[in-house]
Write a protein that holds these residues in place. Structure first.
Motif, PDB file in Angstrom:
ATOM      1  N   UNK A  74       0.767  -0.756  -0.140  1.00 38.56           N
ATOM      2  CA  UNK A  74       0.003  -0.263   0.362  1.00 38.56           C
ATOM      3  C   UNK A  74       0.406   1.606   0.251  1.00 38.56           C
ATOM      4  N   UNK A  75       2.281   1.355   0.642  1.00 35.49           N
ATOM      5  CA  UNK A  75       3.079   2.342   0.360  1.00 35.49           C
ATOM      6  C   UNK A  75       3.522   2.633  -0.487  1.00 35.49           C
ATOM      7  N   UNK A  76       3.685   1.758  -1.575  1.00 33.62           N
ATOM      8  CA  UNK A  76       4.390   1.229  -2.782  1.00 33.62           C
ATOM      9  C   UNK A  76       3.407   1.721  -4.219  1.00 33.62           C
ATOM     10  N   UNK A  77       2.231   1.953  -4.117  1.00 30.30           N
ATOM     11  CA  UNK A  77       1.129   1.912  -4.392  1.00 30.30           C
ATOM     12  C   UNK A  77       0.995   3.305  -4.282  1.00 30.30           C
ATOM     13  N   UNK A  78       1.054   3.814  -2.879  1.00 28.59           N
ATOM     14  CA  UNK A  78       0.732   6.085  -2.455  1.00 28.59           C
ATOM     15  C   UNK A  78       1.853   5.983  -3.314  1.00 28.59           C
ATOM     16  N   UNK A  79       2.919   5.679  -3.045  1.00 29.53           N
ATOM     17  CA  UNK A  79       4.505   6.599  -3.646  1.00 29.53           C
ATOM     18  C   UNK A  79       3.801   6.540  -5.348  1.00 29.53           C
ATOM     19  N   UNK A  80       3.510   5.832  -6.011  1.00 23.17           N
ATOM     20  CA  UNK A  80       3.444   5.379  -7.623  1.00 23.17           C
ATOM     21  C   UNK A  80       1.738   6.821  -7.629  1.00 23.17           C
ATOM     22  N   UNK A  81       1.466   6.300  -7.288  1.00 24.82           N
ATOM     23  CA  UNK A  81       0.266   7.759  -7.442  1.00 24.82           C
ATOM     24  C   UNK A  81       0.419   9.146  -6.395  1.00 24.82           C
ATOM     25  N   UNK A  82       1.805   8.742  -5.773  1.00 23.05           N
ATOM     26  CA  UNK A  82       2.027  10.163  -5.489  1.00 23.05           C
ATOM     27  C   UNK A  82       3.044  11.093  -7.007  1.00 23.05           C
ATOM     28  N   UNK A  83       3.804  10.173  -7.341  1.00 16.12           N
ATOM     29  CA  UNK A  83       4.718  10.435  -8.663  1.00 16.12           C
ATOM     30  C   UNK A  83       3.793  10.916 -10.046  1.00 16.12           C
ATOM     31  N   UNK A  84       2.863  10.372 -10.360  1.00 16.89           N
ATOM     32  CA  UNK A  84       2.120  10.392 -11.386  1.00 16.89           C
ATOM     33  C   UNK A  84       1.356  11.974 -11.295  1.00 16.89           C
ATOM     34  N   UNK A  85       1.129  12.247 -10.262  1.00 14.08           N
ATOM     35  CA  UNK A  85       0.333  14.006 -10.072  1.00 14.08           C
ATOM     36  C   UNK A  85       1.652  13.861  -9.792  1.00 14.08           C
ATOM     37  N   UNK A  86       3.251  14.150 -10.010  1.00 11.07           N
ATOM     38  CA  UNK A  86       4.005  15.597  -9.142  1.00 11.07           C
ATOM     39  C   UNK A  86       4.065  16.244 -10.507  1.00 11.07           C
TER      40      UNK A  86
END
Length: 86
Positions: A74-86
């Motif tokens: 779930x942390x990895x998915x959050x990091x990926x999601x944040x990267x895609x919105x940056x």
């Protein structure tokens, strides 16, 4: 376990001085708190800071963070999601 999950598992180990573990010892779906890895609220704060410093994340809402901090996956998915919105 994918590369980001492995990196996050290693970050947990390094940040919390869990030297008795290797990244591959942590199942990406294993709970990080309670009966899982056994982390506590102080560990969560240290880990949140490490994630912010490493990945440039901003973790503002504690209710939201609780969901993201359930597992390495779930942390990895959050990091990926944040990267895609940056």
């Amino acid at each position: 376990m994918n590369a980001l999950e492995r990196d996050i598992a290693q970050l947990i180990i390094d940040t919390l001085a869990l030297d008795h573990l290797r990244a591959d010892d942590i199942d990406p779906d294993q709970p990080l708190f309670g009966q899982g890895l056994g982390l506590d609220s102080v560990d969560a704060l240290e880990l949140a800071l490490a994630l912010q410093n490493t990945y440039g994340l901003r973790i503002a809402d504690s209710r939201e963070a609780r969901h993201h901090f359930e597992t390495v996956r779930s942390l990895a998915l959050y990091v990926e999601d944040q990267r895609s919105h940056a």
